[in-house]
Design a protein around this motif. Structure first.
Motif, PDB file in Angstrom:
ATOM      1  N   MET A   5      71.641   4.951  64.840  1.00  0.00           N
ATOM      2  CA  MET A   5      70.729   4.939  64.023  1.00  0.00           C
ATOM      3  C   MET A   5      70.714   6.400  63.653  1.00  0.00           C
ATOM      4  N   ARG A 120      71.033  -3.405  69.376  1.00  0.00           N
ATOM      5  CA  ARG A 120      69.732  -3.119  68.261  1.00  0.00           C
ATOM      6  C   ARG A 120      68.771  -3.252  68.938  1.00  0.00           C
ATOM      7  N   VAL A 142      70.522   2.597  59.755  1.00  0.00           N
ATOM      8  CA  VAL A 142      70.793   1.972  60.847  1.00  0.00           C
ATOM      9  C   VAL A 142      72.226   1.135  60.679  1.00  0.00           C
TER      10      VAL A 142
END
Length: 213
Positions: A5, A120, A142
């Motif tokens: 990210m 994630r 992301v």
């Protein structure tokens, strides 16, 4: 799958941002940071400074104990920061969610970070912690971490594992953030075995990436 990210954050959101009040033209770049419950004392570079006392350029901040000059070359200064354990901020959020800082660069316009989580869900947990503690971040990208094509460099699994761990733990940083003994203990191998893995891995990477096929 491991997820990367990218996000930005205001200058004042990170303790080291106080330097821009006195030296607005400098750039601050963090050394690679490995999360830990107590968090490590990180090193960082200040570039573009022309101050005689670079330490004094950092204003007091609730999250800082001290800033120490380690070394300086021309207009680049290697610094070391010690954080207050009771202060909860961006670094604490990263440490508590086991997210690795791949890069962190600050200017008078703000901070830019690239971080990696093992999944994630880890990245999502970091975002949640930031929201709960009013830590301002703006996510810009992301994406899942693409697998390395080891076949291109003919790395064995052991060599790749050793190289990646050494990189993530800061073994190749200057100054080193870990030792060969610590890495060997984490992998469950002898120091000699790990040293040989790293040497052979380096040789294959150089042969595959830098020399003509």
């Amino acid at each position: 799958m491991a997820t990367v990210m990218e996000f930005s954050s205001p200058v004042e959101e990170f303790p080291l941002g106080t330097v821009f009040e006195n030296l607005p033209e400098v750039t601050v770049e963090l050394e690679r940071l490995i999360p830990h419950e107590t968090f490590i004392i990180p090193y960082f570079w200040v570039r573009g400074a022309e101050a005689d006392d670079i330490e004094a350029a950092f204003e007091p901040h609730a999250g800082l104990v001290s800033i120490t000059l380690v070394d300086g070359v021309d207009d680049e200064y290697l610094m070391r920061a010690e954080w207050k354990s009771e202060y909860f901020g961006l670094l604490s959020a990263l440490a508590n969610t086991n997210v690795v800082v791949l890069s962190g660069v600050g200017t008078k316009d703000g901070w830019r970070f690239e971080v990696r989580g093992e999944s994630r869900e880890a990245i999502g947990e970091f975002r949640t912690v930031c929201q709960e503690h009013d830590i301002r971040i703006e996510i810009t990208a992301v994406h899942e971490l693409l697998p390395v094509q080891d076949d291109d460099y003919e790395l064995t699994e052991g060599q790749r594992e050793a190289l990646v761990l050494a990189y993530e733990r800061g073994y190749f940083d200057s100054p080193r953030a870990t030792s060969l003994a610590e890495l060997a203990e984490e992998l469950g191998v002898t120091q000699q075995s790990l040293s040989e893995r790293l040497k052979r891995g380096h040789r294959r990477l150089i042969a595959g990436a830098l020399l003509p096929r």
